[in-house]
Enzyme design. Structure first.
Site, PDB file in Angstrom:
ATOM      1  N   TYR A 166       0.837  -1.205   0.000  1.00 42.22           N
ATOM      2  CA  TYR A 166       0.000   0.000   0.000  1.00 42.22           C
ATOM      3  C   TYR A 166       0.873   1.257   0.000  1.00 42.22           C
ATOM      4  CZ  TYR A 166      -3.782   3.093   1.697  1.00 42.22           C
ATOM      5  OH  TYR A 166      -4.694   4.100   1.850  1.00 42.22           O
ATOM      6  N   LYS A 170       1.033   4.050  -2.967  1.00 45.81           N
ATOM      7  CA  LYS A 170       0.614   5.418  -2.688  1.00 45.81           C
ATOM      8  C   LYS A 170       1.751   6.413  -2.898  1.00 45.81           C
ATOM      9  CE  LYS A 170      -3.718   4.915  -1.657  1.00 45.81           C
ATOM     10  NZ  LYS A 170      -4.729   5.306  -2.676  1.00 45.81           N
TER      11      LYS A 170
END
Length: 307
Positions: A166, A170
């Site tokens: 993640y 991001k």
């Protein structure tokens, strides 16, 4: 100030069936935009498919007098990204606003995270952003207008435990948005990053009883402004969390120049190398990349050793 509206604009919101995305869809539609609500309706890990969430938001918007259509194609493939944008073109004839909000989570420590779980998260967050931006960008260029908002995360800026996939996705979003901002500038395409935090299903398993109000509606206005024709910035990042909205920037220390370095020199100068009391910021547009290089080269050309 008069109400900022989106009459005549067409917006695509990925991950629009729940949480933050739902809030974005409802705000844009309430102010006149036609909205493509894209959501596969899967679980937090990205598995499964349910047309219900996207259809529910479309129904909510319709009941309030707005205009919306559902899309259940997945951002995780190039074909899916193209199909999402094509839905806007076929239904409304244009694409003005693209908000990439779709996300999934697969938690594991670095030593336990599988390649499949790493890829599955990047497929939605980072590759998903590319798939929809790549599909929408030529149409925005042709129209001479576009507003792109890509979603990063506090985890992408600062990291977090058990979310290497993640966090990596991001962080990559920031670079993608910067390139879109640079290449879109001449076409009035503005691309910015939102770094949101809200108590949505992504927060499941986190102890939040002591948190202040953190609903999605506290984030949506920032995304709304970044999506509006009056948005005056591009290549920037903004965080919105618990009522606080702030610009986020990458800065550099002024650093230390020496014509030659040893490992021992780095050790001796590390305080100066790390000193951020008078930081530098190289803005993305028009040419932060070259500004960084020019500043660094100027130290060498001046030939001044700083201790």
């Amino acid at each position: 100030m008069p109400e900022l509206r989106y009459d005549g604009r067409v917006a695509v919101v990925t991950g629009g069936g729940r949480g933050l995305g739902r809030s974005y869809c409802r705000l844009l539609a309430a102010r006149g935009a036609a909205v493509v609500v894209n959501d596969i309706g899967g679980g937090l890990t990205g598995d499964g498919c349910d047309p219900g969430p996207a259809a529910d938001v479309v129904a909510e918007i319709g009941s309030a007098g707005g205009e919306a259509t559902a899309s259940t194609d997945s951002v995780s493939t190039a074909d899916g990204g193209a199909a999402i944008i094509q839905t806007a073109l076929e239904r409304y004839g244009r694409i003005d606003i693209l908000i990439h909000n779709a996300g999934n989570v697969r938690r594991a420590s670095l030593t336990q995270m599988s390649t499949d779980d790493f890829d599955a998260v990047l497929d939605v967050h980072l590759r998903g952003a590319f798939h929809v931006v790549r599909a929408a960008f030529p149409h925005m260029q042709h129209a001479g207008y576009g507003r792109i908002v890509l979603t990063s995360s506090i985890g992408g800026l600062y990291g977090n435990h058990e979310v290497a996939n993640y966090a990596a996705g991001k962080a990559g979003i920031i670079g993608l948005s910067n390139v879109a901002a640079l290449e879109g500038a001449v076409h009035d395409i503005r691309s910015n990053v939102i770094v949101p935090a809200a108590l949505t299903r992504m927060a499941e398993g986190i102890e939040t009883s002591a948190y202040p109000p953190m609903n999605a509606e506290l984030v949506a206005p920032a995304v709304g402004w970044l999506s509006h024709e009056s948005c005056s910035v591009t290549g920037e990042m903004f965080t919105a969390i618990a009522g606080r909205i702030a610009r986020v920037a990458i800065t550099e220390a002024r650093g230390v120049y020496r014509p030659e370095w040893t490992v021992e020199d780095v050790a001796a100068q590390i305080d100066g190398i790390r000193d951020l009391n008078d930081p530098l910021e190289f803005v993305v547009v028009p040419d932060g990349h070259a500004d960084h290089i020019r500043y660094s080269f100027s130290q060498a050309l001046q030939g001044v050793t700083h201790d």
